[in-house]
Design an enzyme around this catalytic site. Sequence first.
Site, PDB file in Angstrom:
ATOM      1  N   SER A  82      17.421 -93.785  48.008  1.00  0.00           N
ATOM      2  CA  SER A  82      16.319 -94.596  48.519  1.00  0.00           C
ATOM      3  C   SER A  82      14.963 -93.893  48.482  1.00  0.00           C
ATOM      4  O   SER A  82      13.925 -94.539  48.560  1.00  0.00           O
ATOM      5  CB  SER A  82      16.608 -95.047  49.950  1.00  0.00           C
ATOM      6  OG  SER A  82      16.576 -93.949  50.843  1.00  0.00           O
ATOM      7  N   LYS A 155      13.104 -91.723  55.471  1.00  0.00           N
ATOM      8  CA  LYS A 155      12.152 -92.661  54.872  1.00  0.00           C
ATOM      9  C   LYS A 155      10.743 -92.104  55.052  1.00  0.00           C
ATOM     10  O   LYS A 155      10.526 -91.101  55.726  1.00  0.00           O
ATOM     11  CB  LYS A 155      12.232 -94.045  55.532  1.00  0.00           C
ATOM     12  CG  LYS A 155      13.620 -94.657  55.606  1.00  0.00           C
ATOM     13  CD  LYS A 155      14.166 -95.059  54.254  1.00  0.00           C
ATOM     14  CE  LYS A 155      15.563 -95.667  54.387  1.00  0.00           C
ATOM     15  NZ  LYS A 155      16.196 -95.912  53.069  1.00  0.00           N
TER      16      LYS A 155
END
Length: 268
Positions: A82, A155
């Site tokens: 990701s 993230k």
Amino acid sequence: MTTPPDSEVPADARYPQHTGVRPPDAPTGEPDDETVAPAGRSFLGHVGAAVRELVIVGAIALLLSFLVKTFLVQAFYIPSESMESTLVKNDRVIVSKLTPDVIGLKRGDVVVFADPDHWLAPEPSVNRGPILNAVTKGLTFVGLLPDKAEGHLIKRVIGLPGDHVVCCDAAGRLSINDSVIAEPYVKAGEKPSQITFDITVPADRIWVMGDNRGHSSDSRLHDDTGDGSTGSVPVNLVVGRAVALVWPVQRWDWLSNYSATYTHVPAP
């Protein structure tokens, strides 16, 4: 012949016990303490002392490692794709625990945080046997092995508390507080977002997105209410900021938060 007074008699003659020899009238069973060398330490004694020293040094090292891991830095594996191309699966990063308690969060920070609300699907654990499992867990607990990031995500911080984050405008760009952002960290070929959203980040929460925008289960996919209240992440779940990529060695690098990207963004 006249006997000289005591002051003229040599000290060794007056006090024979100081010469290191036995006086004539000393009991034969009494050893002279000053002439007997201490017994040498046995081999087992040396081994025992060395083992004790190793145990003490090892315990201190484990304690220091645990304290460093708890309060300063910790190593983590990257569990998914990701964050490509900034980070790839199975990279190892060093995470600073000084963020957010000592050093505040900033837009662009890459952060590790605990799963807010079942963002992650359960993953089967690898069984290496009871002994290796226990050793691995113990070394991970004290910080000598990197955390597998089970129950944690990594993230990039896009929106801070109060920020108005919108994507996308007519040109497909993301904006924060009405300022358009050019995002150099987004993986080549990926759009800023294929999911449209218009949210204001609630107090004490952050809006996070992966750099690999088309393959990141981040705030966008968990914003069930559409207002940012469910997709955003509570600040108190942030473990720390990833500051360096340390493995593999050929990819070693400091991780930038691209502060220049956000300098023109006004306060909310």
